[in-house]
Design a protein around this motif. Structure first.
Motif, PDB file in Angstrom:
ATOM      1  N   GLU A 139       0.835  -1.207   0.000  1.00 58.35           N
ATOM      2  CA  GLU A 139       0.000   0.000   0.000  1.00 58.35           C
ATOM      3  C   GLU A 139       0.865   1.249   0.000  1.00 58.35           C
ATOM      4  O   GLU A 139       0.615   2.204  -0.755  1.00 58.35           O
ATOM      5  N   LEU A 140       1.891   1.260   0.854  1.00 59.64           N
ATOM      6  CA  LEU A 140       2.792   2.415   0.911  1.00 59.64           C
ATOM      7  C   LEU A 140       3.534   2.576  -0.416  1.00 59.64           C
ATOM      8  O   LEU A 140       3.702   3.693  -0.916  1.00 59.64           O
TER       9      LEU A 140
ATOM     10  N   ALA B 214       1.300   4.200  -3.000  1.00 64.36           N
ATOM     11  CA  ALA B 214       1.152   5.640  -2.771  1.00 64.36           C
ATOM     12  C   ALA B 214       2.390   6.403  -3.226  1.00 64.36           C
ATOM     13  O   ALA B 214       2.297   7.444  -3.898  1.00 64.36           O
ATOM     14  N   TYR B 215       3.564   5.889  -2.882  1.00 64.12           N
ATOM     15  CA  TYR B 215       4.804   6.541  -3.298  1.00 64.12           C
ATOM     16  C   TYR B 215       4.947   6.519  -4.819  1.00 64.12           C
ATOM     17  O   TYR B 215       5.397   7.484  -5.438  1.00 64.12           O
TER      18      TYR B 215
ATOM     19  N   ALA C 163       2.585   6.470  -7.055  1.00 70.85           N
ATOM     20  CA  ALA C 163       1.674   7.443  -7.656  1.00 70.85           C
ATOM     21  C   ALA C 163       2.275   8.842  -7.628  1.00 70.85           C
ATOM     22  O   ALA C 163       2.160   9.609  -8.602  1.00 70.85           O
TER      23      ALA C 163
END
Length: 264
Positions: free
Chosen positions: A233-234, A237-238, A240
């Motif tokens: 998940e992290l 996000a990074y 993106a």
């Protein structure tokens, strides 16, 4: 008094040198810890810094704590047990906290002995290379102490629990060749070649977009303690964020057009 940390800049690369050669760059004063923590905060704020080299002046990388201060029970080693506990928490323990949160990649150029807290300081860095004359010891038990600055968390993550346990419980000193075998360092070089090699590695890192290397370092650090799901998940996000940068677009264009990317 001269600063404990000498800081030089070469474009996107910063060289930080522990500067108490007469004390083998021992860290025993709160002011030393404060300088290192403040340096980390400054490097975090400066987005133009893409790599850091940490080394020591003189013949040692860092000899850990000042044994004379321990014997005389002065500085961070003075006062009641409660006071000493607080001295550690507000002093030397701020260094691993600051370096762990620092997203700029840090290369330790270990020019000489890295003993006790000095070994732990090297383990706080992301890449470690050493002169063939360097020595390493997690030597706290030799003074009737324990790793007080996070070494029991750091060292096993670098060389594995069995070897970290042996080094911690025996306090034995190993040479650079053994450190290379253990994976404590990635390269062993002649002393006169150490800083040139550190600069080459730093330049290789600095050639990449700073947001990529900073976020990649963060993922590596967080991945030590996260389950795969949260790390994915992290990472999403990074990623993106990275896709919406001018540096990413230029790197893609350069790859497709078979040319070197423009400086950024």
């Amino acid at each position: 008094m001269n600063p404990f940390l000498l800081v030089e800049r070469d474009g996107p690369v910063v060289i930080a040198t522990l500067n108490r050669p007469e004390e083998r760059n021992a860290i025993s004063e709160t002011a030393h810890s404060d300088e290192i923590a403040a340096f980390c905060a400054e490097m975090t704020r400066d987005a133009t810094v893409r790599a850091i080299i940490l080394t020591g002046s003189g013949k040692a990388f860092c000899a850990g704590g000042n044994v004379k201060h321990m014997r005389e029970k002065i500085g961070m080693f003075g006062g009641s047990p409660y006071t000493i506990r607080n001295n550690y928490r507000t002093g030397i323990q701020t260094i691993p906290a600051a370096l762990y949160e620092l997203e700029v990649p840090v290369i330790a150029a270990i020019n000489g002995p890295a003993i006790g807290a000095g070994l732990d300081l090297a383990c706080m860095c992301d890449i470690r290379i050493a002169a063939d004359t360097a020595l390493f010891a997690e030597s706290f038990v030799k003074l009737g102490l324990i790793p007080g600055d996070g070494g029991a968390w750091l060292l096993p993550r670098v060389i594995g629990m069995p070897r970290a346990t042996q080094m911690t419980l025996t306090g034995e000193t190993i040479d650079a060749a053994k450190a290379l075998e253990y994976g404590l360092v990635t390269e062993m070089l002649a002393p006169e070649k150490l800083m040139d090699r550190a600069r080459t590695i730093a330049a290789s890192i600095a050639a990449n977009p700073g947001h990529s290397t900073r976020m990649a370092k963060r993922l590596l650090r967080e991945g030590q303690d996260m389950k795969l799901g949260p790390l994915l998940e992290l990472s999403a996000a990074y990623q993106a964020l990275a896709h919406h940068t001018a540096e990413h677009e230029e790197m893609i264009a350069a790859f497709v057009e078979k040319r070197a990317p423009k400086p950024f």
